[in-house]
Design an enzyme around this catalytic site. Sequence first.
Site, PDB file in Angstrom:
ATOM      1  N   ASP A 131     -87.779 -39.138 -47.577  1.00  0.00           N
ATOM      2  CA  ASP A 131     -88.315 -38.685 -46.086  1.00  0.00           C
ATOM      3  C   ASP A 131     -88.872 -37.019 -45.876  1.00  0.00           C
ATOM      4  OD1 ASP A 131     -87.093 -37.783 -43.644  1.00  0.00           O
ATOM      5  OD2 ASP A 131     -85.753 -36.119 -44.699  1.00  0.00           O
ATOM      6  N   ASP A 133     -88.649 -33.805 -43.635  1.00  0.00           N
ATOM      7  CA  ASP A 133     -87.962 -32.548 -43.478  1.00  0.00           C
ATOM      8  C   ASP A 133     -86.315 -32.421 -44.603  1.00  0.00           C
ATOM      9  OD1 ASP A 133     -89.129 -32.065 -40.587  1.00  0.00           O
ATOM     10  OD2 ASP A 133     -88.815 -33.613 -40.675  1.00  0.00           O
TER      11      ASP A 133
END
Length: 338
Positions: A131, A133
């Site tokens: 991922d 963020d």
Amino acid sequence: MSLTQHSYSSLLTLKKGFPSGWTFDNHCTKVMDVTTRSDECETLTIIGPALTLNILFSVEKKLATFLEVESFHFHPLSECYGECVVLARVKLTKANKIDVALKQVAEAYRIEIVLQNQQPELKEPGLLVMDMDSTVIQIECIDEIAKLAGVGEKVSVVTEQAMRGELDFKASLLARVACLKDAKESNLEVIRNCIPLMPGLTHLLHVLKENGWKVIIASGGFTYFADYLQQRLDLDGARANVLAIENNRLTGHISGDIIDAKAKAEAVTDFAEKWQIRHSQTIAMGDGANDLLMMQTASLGVAFHAKPIVEQQADVAIRYGGLHTLLYFLKFEISCVQ
């Protein structure tokens, strides 16, 4: 051999004194050579900035209901990145609620502690899907855009709810992006230019790339940042959402298909097939509910400084350390690290 129970340096003397591993007596005052070694053991990894014999002894006692420790030994990377890393060969005697026990021990001593019955091999080709963020980087880009657009509080509340799994991701993303209508495109550049990378990221990438691993970003965030990070970090791919922009302003819409939980999970299988990487060599890492499906799709799902719902369902969790902590959960020889 007698030891000082609460001394980090005393523990480190075991590196030379017992290179093949050790056990200790019931009073945590003496250590002894390992006399037997079973083939069928699981690996308990214990990580802390200054572990002591007393901490290891206490961990073993608190987990005695669930497992038996056969031996302790140092991880090849122990002290390389500032932490002491000890591996325990253990036999699992009770699986029910051991995840709860591990979490309690981790919090009681502020350590990382992970139990694995098998580990991906660093020296074999592998795939890490991350991922973006709050995982690759320390911020939520959409929240930063919102702050500069004057709607920061409104958007961040929805972001937190979505990450906790309280809202449908797609609906929440569209609602948040709509709030960004008419925000200046130049604001994206301001955020990009000072984007804070997550501690430990460059160490992790260096070791993985040196050993032939592929690393990609699969993000519910935006290509403006994901593509930049792919180029800056020499990553092998990136999938993210496209912010629609007209006349140097955000339109408040997403252009094209939305990268949601399903699309992130598909990234694991798609890239593994593309590079012919065995499933047992796939890892997915994230922090929010939108990452759960891809973590379940990969062989090893890693929760990184994650929301409770993610930590509970992940295979392993990194609660305190940097991204390089993942290296301690891989099986490898010291020759794999330059």
